[in-house]
Design a protein around this motif. Structure first.
Motif, PDB file in Angstrom:
ATOM      1  N   PHE A  79       0.737  -1.259   0.139  1.00  0.00           N
ATOM      2  CA  PHE A  79      -0.037  -0.052   0.032  1.00  0.00           C
ATOM      3  C   PHE A  79       0.761   1.318   0.077  1.00  0.00           C
ATOM      4  CE2 PHE A  79      -2.330  -3.067   2.696  1.00  0.00           C
ATOM      5  CZ  PHE A  79      -3.368  -3.401   1.639  1.00  0.00           C
ATOM      6  N   GLU A  80       2.183   1.223   0.412  1.00  0.00           N
ATOM      7  CA  GLU A  80       2.669   2.643   0.781  1.00  0.00           C
ATOM      8  C   GLU A  80       2.943   2.978  -0.762  1.00  0.00           C
ATOM      9  OE1 GLU A  80       2.980   4.080   3.266  1.00  0.00           O
ATOM     10  OE2 GLU A  80       3.209   2.941   4.932  1.00  0.00           O
ATOM     11  N   GLY A  81       3.473   2.173  -1.557  1.00  0.00           N
ATOM     12  CA  GLY A  81       3.694   2.775  -3.098  1.00  0.00           C
ATOM     13  C   GLY A  81       2.389   2.433  -3.771  1.00  0.00           C
ATOM     14  N   GLY A  82       1.451   2.108  -3.291  1.00  0.00           N
ATOM     15  CA  GLY A  82       0.306   1.980  -4.242  1.00  0.00           C
ATOM     16  C   GLY A  82       0.172   0.561  -4.469  1.00  0.00           C
ATOM     17  N   LEU A  83       1.061  -0.341  -4.263  1.00  0.00           N
ATOM     18  CA  LEU A  83       1.015  -1.617  -4.791  1.00  0.00           C
ATOM     19  C   LEU A  83       1.249  -2.661  -3.451  1.00  0.00           C
ATOM     20  CD1 LEU A  83       4.011  -1.402  -7.550  1.00  0.00           C
ATOM     21  CD2 LEU A  83       1.589  -1.657  -7.929  1.00  0.00           C
ATOM     22  N   LEU A  84       0.839  -3.863  -3.945  1.00  0.00           N
ATOM     23  CA  LEU A  84       1.004  -4.925  -2.754  1.00  0.00           C
ATOM     24  C   LEU A  84       2.610  -5.220  -2.749  1.00  0.00           C
ATOM     25  CD1 LEU A  84      -1.806  -7.400  -3.481  1.00  0.00           C
ATOM     26  CD2 LEU A  84      -1.667  -5.459  -1.879  1.00  0.00           C
ATOM     27  N   HIS A 137      21.968  -5.537  -7.233  1.00  0.00           N
ATOM     28  CA  HIS A 137      20.802  -4.926  -6.779  1.00  0.00           C
ATOM     29  C   HIS A 137      19.827  -4.215  -7.761  1.00  0.00           C
ATOM     30  CE1 HIS A 137      22.441  -5.470  -2.734  1.00  0.00           C
ATOM     31  NE2 HIS A 137      23.760  -5.049  -3.309  1.00  0.00           N
ATOM     32  N   ALA A 138      20.034  -3.539  -8.863  1.00  0.00           N
ATOM     33  CA  ALA A 138      19.237  -3.023  -9.646  1.00  0.00           C
ATOM     34  C   ALA A 138      18.517  -4.059 -10.269  1.00  0.00           C
ATOM     35  CB  ALA A 138      19.987  -2.604 -10.842  1.00  0.00           C
ATOM     36  N   GLU A 139      19.147  -5.131 -10.526  1.00  0.00           N
ATOM     37  CA  GLU A 139      18.239  -6.338 -11.004  1.00  0.00           C
ATOM     38  C   GLU A 139      17.157  -6.900  -9.772  1.00  0.00           C
ATOM     39  OE1 GLU A 139      17.721  -7.812 -13.859  1.00  0.00           O
ATOM     40  OE2 GLU A 139      19.137  -6.094 -14.509  1.00  0.00           O
ATOM     41  N   ILE A 140      17.606  -6.756  -8.794  1.00  0.00           N
ATOM     42  CA  ILE A 140      16.730  -7.195  -7.539  1.00  0.00           C
ATOM     43  C   ILE A 140      15.652  -6.331  -7.481  1.00  0.00           C
ATOM     44  CG2 ILE A 140      16.433  -7.520  -5.048  1.00  0.00           C
ATOM     45  CD1 ILE A 140      19.681  -8.805  -5.405  1.00  0.00           C
ATOM     46  N   GLU A 141      15.816  -4.940  -7.876  1.00  0.00           N
ATOM     47  CA  GLU A 141      14.914  -3.973  -7.431  1.00  0.00           C
ATOM     48  C   GLU A 141      13.806  -4.170  -8.610  1.00  0.00           C
ATOM     49  OE1 GLU A 141      13.753  -2.272  -5.164  1.00  0.00           O
ATOM     50  OE2 GLU A 141      15.061  -3.106  -3.801  1.00  0.00           O
ATOM     51  N   LYS A 142      14.282  -4.532  -9.719  1.00  0.00           N
ATOM     52  CA  LYS A 142      13.645  -4.653 -10.939  1.00  0.00           C
ATOM     53  C   LYS A 142      12.541  -5.801 -10.798  1.00  0.00           C
ATOM     54  CE  LYS A 142      14.878  -5.249 -15.252  1.00  0.00           C
ATOM     55  NZ  LYS A 142      15.993  -5.232 -16.367  1.00  0.00           N
ATOM     56  N   TRP A 143      13.289  -7.002 -10.063  1.00  0.00           N
ATOM     57  CA  TRP A 143      12.389  -8.198 -10.001  1.00  0.00           C
ATOM     58  C   TRP A 143      11.181  -7.777  -8.889  1.00  0.00           C
ATOM     59  CZ3 TRP A 143      11.485 -11.130  -5.809  1.00  0.00           C
ATOM     60  CH2 TRP A 143      10.836 -12.489  -5.687  1.00  0.00           C
ATOM     61  N   ARG A 144      11.773  -7.201  -8.015  1.00  0.00           N
ATOM     62  CA  ARG A 144      10.513  -7.037  -6.541  1.00  0.00           C
ATOM     63  C   ARG A 144       9.298  -6.218  -7.291  1.00  0.00           C
ATOM     64  NH1 ARG A 144      14.845  -6.206  -1.787  1.00  0.00           N
ATOM     65  NH2 ARG A 144      14.932  -8.512  -1.219  1.00  0.00           N
ATOM     66  N   LEU A 145       9.858  -4.906  -8.173  1.00  0.00           N
ATOM     67  CA  LEU A 145       8.828  -4.197  -8.650  1.00  0.00           C
ATOM     68  C   LEU A 145       7.839  -5.092  -9.449  1.00  0.00           C
ATOM     69  CD1 LEU A 145       7.524  -1.229  -8.768  1.00  0.00           C
ATOM     70  CD2 LEU A 145       9.145  -0.765 -10.566  1.00  0.00           C
ATOM     71  N   ALA A 146       8.501  -5.811 -10.363  1.00  0.00           N
ATOM     72  CA  ALA A 146       7.641  -6.588 -11.361  1.00  0.00           C
ATOM     73  C   ALA A 146       6.951  -7.397 -10.506  1.00  0.00           C
ATOM     74  CB  ALA A 146       8.581  -7.533 -12.322  1.00  0.00           C
ATOM     75  N   GLU A 147       7.306  -8.045  -9.377  1.00  0.00           N
ATOM     76  CA  GLU A 147       6.608  -9.044  -8.733  1.00  0.00           C
ATOM     77  C   GLU A 147       5.274  -8.224  -8.049  1.00  0.00           C
ATOM     78  OE1 GLU A 147       6.637 -12.648  -8.092  1.00  0.00           O
ATOM     79  OE2 GLU A 147       7.252 -12.078 -10.067  1.00  0.00           O
ATOM     80  N   ALA A 148       5.625  -7.030  -7.559  1.00  0.00           N
ATOM     81  CA  ALA A 148       4.698  -6.450  -6.914  1.00  0.00           C
ATOM     82  C   ALA A 148       3.478  -6.069  -7.889  1.00  0.00           C
ATOM     83  CB  ALA A 148       5.296  -5.092  -6.375  1.00  0.00           C
ATOM     84  N   ARG A 149       3.988  -5.443  -9.076  1.00  0.00           N
ATOM     85  CA  ARG A 149       2.921  -5.279  -9.902  1.00  0.00           C
ATOM     86  C   ARG A 149       2.032  -6.617 -10.337  1.00  0.00           C
ATOM     87  NH1 ARG A 149       6.779  -1.574 -13.057  1.00  0.00           N
ATOM     88  NH2 ARG A 149       6.289   0.686 -12.400  1.00  0.00           N
ATOM     89  N   ARG A 173      -4.313  -9.829  -7.785  1.00  0.00           N
ATOM     90  CA  ARG A 173      -5.312  -9.688  -6.520  1.00  0.00           C
ATOM     91  C   ARG A 173      -6.121  -8.405  -6.204  1.00  0.00           C
ATOM     92  NH1 ARG A 173      -1.014 -12.318  -2.417  1.00  0.00           N
ATOM     93  NH2 ARG A 173      -0.494 -14.257  -3.585  1.00  0.00           N
ATOM     94  N   ARG A 174      -5.374  -7.108  -6.331  1.00  0.00           N
ATOM     95  CA  ARG A 174      -6.069  -6.056  -6.262  1.00  0.00           C
ATOM     96  C   ARG A 174      -6.036  -5.022  -7.208  1.00  0.00           C
ATOM     97  NH1 ARG A 174      -6.559  -4.696  -0.975  1.00  0.00           N
ATOM     98  NH2 ARG A 174      -7.754  -3.017  -1.756  1.00  0.00           N
ATOM     99  N   PRO A 175      -6.653  -5.271  -8.433  1.00  0.00           N
ATOM    100  CA  PRO A 175      -6.714  -4.460  -9.844  1.00  0.00           C
ATOM    101  C   PRO A 175      -7.315  -2.792  -9.171  1.00  0.00           C
ATOM    102  CG  PRO A 175      -8.233  -6.458  -9.922  1.00  0.00           C
ATOM    103  CD  PRO A 175      -7.466  -6.576  -8.786  1.00  0.00           C
ATOM    104  N   ASP A 176      -8.099  -3.044  -8.082  1.00  0.00           N
ATOM    105  CA  ASP A 176      -8.544  -1.576  -7.611  1.00  0.00           C
ATOM    106  C   ASP A 176      -7.645  -0.746  -7.213  1.00  0.00           C
ATOM    107  OD1 ASP A 176      -8.513  -3.763  -5.518  1.00  0.00           O
ATOM    108  OD2 ASP A 176      -9.138  -2.283  -4.252  1.00  0.00           O
ATOM    109  N   LEU A 177      -6.506  -1.172  -6.599  1.00  0.00           N
ATOM    110  CA  LEU A 177      -5.358  -0.316  -6.122  1.00  0.00           C
ATOM    111  C   LEU A 177      -4.785   0.274  -7.436  1.00  0.00           C
ATOM    112  CD1 LEU A 177      -3.629  -2.527  -3.506  1.00  0.00           C
ATOM    113  CD2 LEU A 177      -5.226  -0.648  -3.094  1.00  0.00           C
ATOM    114  N   LEU A 178      -4.528  -0.491  -8.503  1.00  0.00           N
ATOM    115  CA  LEU A 178      -4.072   0.089  -9.612  1.00  0.00           C
ATOM    116  C   LEU A 178      -4.924   1.190 -10.397  1.00  0.00           C
ATOM    117  CD1 LEU A 178      -2.557  -3.177 -11.337  1.00  0.00           C
ATOM    118  CD2 LEU A 178      -1.383  -1.189 -10.125  1.00  0.00           C
TER     119      LEU A 178
END
Ligand code: SAH
Length: 237
Positions: free
Chosen positions: A172-177, A202-214, A220-225
């Motif tokens: 929720f903090e960044g508008g994503l799960l 680290h850059a790859e890890i951040e990219k992966w995390r963001l992609a997973e969050a999206r 699960r929560r298209p309403d947040l998007l």
């Protein structure tokens, strides 16, 4: 002075409950926040200390009397007390992390816990109570809802959470799960930790995390998007 919570309830002995444990409990002992539970029944004036009565117009259940509750509120939060006055209520605006942040930034909150069918509408209007819901389901009383609200507030008070950074990337903090988490062992029941997390890149890890969050949020929560797209592509309701 830290965040000051006053809870109005017919069950003050339920507090601090789980808020007395773990991070919120330690923060309470330290004085990062304070909690006062006020017994609404103490403000009843008749011999039987009556706090409720039958609903006007008929129907099942009982309703908290406005005069008793108003006296409790006026005692707990006299004129000049600037803290927001909240009423836990399934009819309220659903609680969000954004509202939790606003409340945590303030000096405290006065929280009324309903019971029975709820409280007389006139005291909600006369004392300017903001109705807050913790979700679309019905609890038997406002106490667990108040504790959940306080738990969410207290954990983000300055100094309460050990690792100040944890919390920044949370759901929720960044508008994503949030993305999934893993820890050792590297292989467990034949399941491996995604390789990228062990790459040290680290850059790859951040990219992966963001992609997973999206991905999780879309699933699960298209309403947040939809909410995020709000300003640029207004959704007409
Ligand atoms: N008759 C009411 C429900 C009363 S439940 C209705 O249909 O709206 C009794 C009390 O529990 C409420 O007054 C409120 O304080 C609390 N409560 C129940 N569900 C809640 C929820 N989802 N969020 C916050 N408080 C809730």
């Amino acid at each position: 002075m830290g965040f000051r919570a006053t809870v109005l309830t017919l069950y003050p002995e339920m507090f601090p409950g789980f808020l007395g444990q773990s991070l919120s409990g330690k923060a309470l002992v330290r004085g990062d926040w304070s909690l006062e539970a006020v017994q609404i029944r103490d403000f009843a004036t008749d011999r039987h200390r009556t706090v409720d009565d039958t609903p006007a117009g008929g129907g099942a259940g009982m309703v908290l009397k406005p005069d008793v509750l108003a006296r409790a509120i006026d005692h707990a939060a006299p004129e000049g007390d600037a803290r927001p006055r909240l009423l836990m209520s399934p009819r309220g605006r659903p609680l969000t992390q954004a509202r939790v942040r606003e409340l945590a930034a303030g000096e405290g909150a006065v929280i009324v816990c309903g019971r029975f069918e709820g409280v007389d509408q006139r005291v909600i209007d006369a004392r300017g109570l903001e109705e807050v819901s913790i979700g679309d389901y019905i609890l038997s009383g406002g106490e667990p809802a108040a504790m959940i609200l306080l738990d969410a507030i207290v954990r983000i008070l300055p100094g309460v959470m050990g690792n100040a950074l944890s919390g920044v990337h949370e759901s929720f903090e960044g508008g994503l799960l949030e993305h999934p988490h893993y820890t050792r062992p590297q292989v467990w029941e034949g399941r491996e930790i995604p390789a990228v997390l062990a790459s040290g890149h680290h850059a790859e890890i951040e990219k992966w995390r963001l992609a997973e969050a999206r991905r999780l949020t879309e699933e699960r929560r298209p309403d947040l998007l939809a909410e995020q797209r709000g300003p640029s592509q207004p959704v007409t309701k």
